[in-house]
Design a protein around this motif. Structure first.
Motif, PDB file in Angstrom:
ATOM      1  N   ALA A 121       0.858  -1.180   0.000  1.00 17.22           N
ATOM      2  CA  ALA A 121       0.000   0.000   0.000  1.00 17.22           C
ATOM      3  C   ALA A 121       0.898   1.235   0.000  1.00 17.22           C
ATOM      4  CB  ALA A 121      -0.923  -0.007   1.210  1.00 17.22           C
ATOM      5  N   LEU A 122       0.278   2.422  -0.062  1.00 19.10           N
ATOM      6  CA  LEU A 122       1.033   3.669  -0.182  1.00 19.10           C
ATOM      7  C   LEU A 122       0.680   4.640   0.935  1.00 19.10           C
ATOM      8  CD1 LEU A 122       0.555   4.369  -4.005  1.00 19.10           C
ATOM      9  CD2 LEU A 122       2.441   3.147  -2.916  1.00 19.10           C
ATOM     10  N   LEU A 123       1.698   5.198   1.562  1.00 20.71           N
ATOM     11  CA  LEU A 123       1.538   6.355   2.435  1.00 20.71           C
ATOM     12  C   LEU A 123       1.952   7.566   1.601  1.00 20.71           C
ATOM     13  CD1 LEU A 123       0.919   7.255   5.407  1.00 20.71           C
ATOM     14  CD2 LEU A 123       3.415   7.354   5.700  1.00 20.71           C
ATOM     15  N   ALA A 184       5.599   9.435  -1.775  1.00 24.44           N
ATOM     16  CA  ALA A 184       4.964   8.224  -1.270  1.00 24.44           C
ATOM     17  C   ALA A 184       5.986   7.269  -0.670  1.00 24.44           C
ATOM     18  CB  ALA A 184       4.210   7.526  -2.394  1.00 24.44           C
ATOM     19  N   PHE A 185       5.483   6.430   0.200  1.00 27.26           N
ATOM     20  CA  PHE A 185       6.251   5.360   0.832  1.00 27.26           C
ATOM     21  C   PHE A 185       5.503   4.059   0.571  1.00 27.26           C
ATOM     22  CE2 PHE A 185       6.884   3.246   5.222  1.00 27.26           C
ATOM     23  CZ  PHE A 185       7.909   2.429   4.758  1.00 27.26           C
ATOM     24  N   ILE A 186       6.195   3.067   0.008  1.00 22.99           N
ATOM     25  CA  ILE A 186       5.577   1.774  -0.290  1.00 22.99           C
ATOM     26  C   ILE A 186       5.896   0.790   0.820  1.00 22.99           C
ATOM     27  CG2 ILE A 186       5.374  -0.114  -1.954  1.00 22.99           C
ATOM     28  CD1 ILE A 186       6.458   1.711  -4.090  1.00 22.99           C
ATOM     29  N   TYR A 187       4.844   0.242   1.425  1.00 25.51           N
ATOM     30  CA  TYR A 187       5.029  -0.721   2.525  1.00 25.51           C
ATOM     31  C   TYR A 187       3.753  -1.546   2.642  1.00 25.51           C
ATOM     32  CZ  TYR A 187       8.175  -1.697   6.523  1.00 25.51           C
ATOM     33  OH  TYR A 187       9.091  -2.242   7.395  1.00 25.51           O
ATOM     34  N   ASP A 188       3.648  -2.365   3.668  1.00 27.15           N
ATOM     35  CA  ASP A 188       2.480  -3.228   3.785  1.00 27.15           C
ATOM     36  C   ASP A 188       1.259  -2.445   4.273  1.00 27.15           C
ATOM     37  OD1 ASP A 188       1.839  -3.981   6.887  1.00 27.15           O
ATOM     38  OD2 ASP A 188       3.959  -3.550   6.605  1.00 27.15           O
TER      39      ASP A 188
END
Length: 273
Positions: A121-123, A184-188
């Protein structure tokens, strides 16, 4: 007659003493500790409490696994990039640290059956124009990822036009987004959701999955089949007897409610898309 009774009494005392000694010896022979490696920098899975003790989903899971195996547990805080080497050199017995099962990792370590499933998901910074993952692969877009994660792999493979920054920690990536230095930051999903709640003034979450689910597994040294089979049996038993439901209620109840509302598959669900 007195001598006879005295001999009998002494014999009885000797038997009691011998019996106690044997029991003490049995109690002193303890199974070796199950040494679990994890990076305590990923709440609510692997973190520390107010007294600096290991805490979180994976910590409870480790304790329950050790209890199932009849062994005490020892948790070793290990940097993410040191987890696999620690397995290979025998410093730890098992990794329980939110590790995704990948073919590349499977070449050097052995994974258990999956116990959890995650999506990327994206922050996103609130001022960014990014609305979906399709907006990421553009010149001028800055994307942060944590080194060695599946988000890092995704970015390197698909975001060839964006500026991808590989940082050493989750917190560093989040800070970059909150301060507007990254789009953006891609993480779970779970972490992105939690971080968006903590930083709701400056960020928003894009939780819609844009990849197939990733499986999390416990990892052991290559060829350690005895421990691996025991771990697999534990995971099946734990799922059957509501262990993951208890972890959800203790640590992830709010997240579960949100995911149910959005219609997203739950993290510990055995039925994934």
């Amino acid at each position: 007659m007195k001598k006879k009774w005295l001999l009998l009494l002494l014999s009885g005392l000797m038997l009691v003493t011998i019996g106690c000694t044997k029991n003490e010896q049995k109690e002193s022979v303890q199974a070796p500790a199950l040494v679990v490696g994890m990076e305590l920098a990923y709440p609510p899975f692997e973190t520390k409490d107010a007294k600096d003790n290991p805490s979180g989903v994976s910590v409870d899971l480790s304790k329950d696994l050790a209890s199932y195996l009849g062994r005490p547990v020892s948790i070793v805080n290990t940097n993410w990039d040191g987890l696999i080497p620690s397995l290979q050199t025998g410093k730890i017995d098992v990794v329980i640290s939110s590790m995704t099962i990948t073919a590349e990792r499977g070449e050097v370590i052995d994974f258990s059956i999956p116990y959890a499933h995650s999506y990327l998901a994206l922050l996103v910074n609130k001022q960014s124009k990014v609305q979906t993952n399709d907006d990421l692969n553009k010149e001028g877009i800055v994307v942060d990822v944590k080194k060695g994660t599946t988000g890092y792999v995704y970015a390197k493979k698909y975001l060839t036009n964006a500026q991808v920054n590989a940082l050493s920690s989750e917190n560093a990536c989040v800070t970059e987004v909150t301060q507007g230095r990254a789009d953006a930051f891609i993480y779970d999903q779970l972490t992105i959701y939690r971080q968006s709640q903590v930083n709701e003034d400056t960020t928003r979450a894009i939780l819609i999955p844009f990849q197939n689910s990733e499986n999390w597994g416990m990892a052991v040294k290559k060829g350690n089949t005895d421990l691996l089979h025991s771990i697999d049996a534990f995971i099946v038993d734990y799922q059957k007897n509501g262990g993951f439901e208890r972890l959800t209620q203790k640590y992830l109840a709010k997240e579960k409610q949100t995911f149910d509302t959005l219609g997203f598959p739950w993290f510990f669900s055995t039925e994934q898309k």
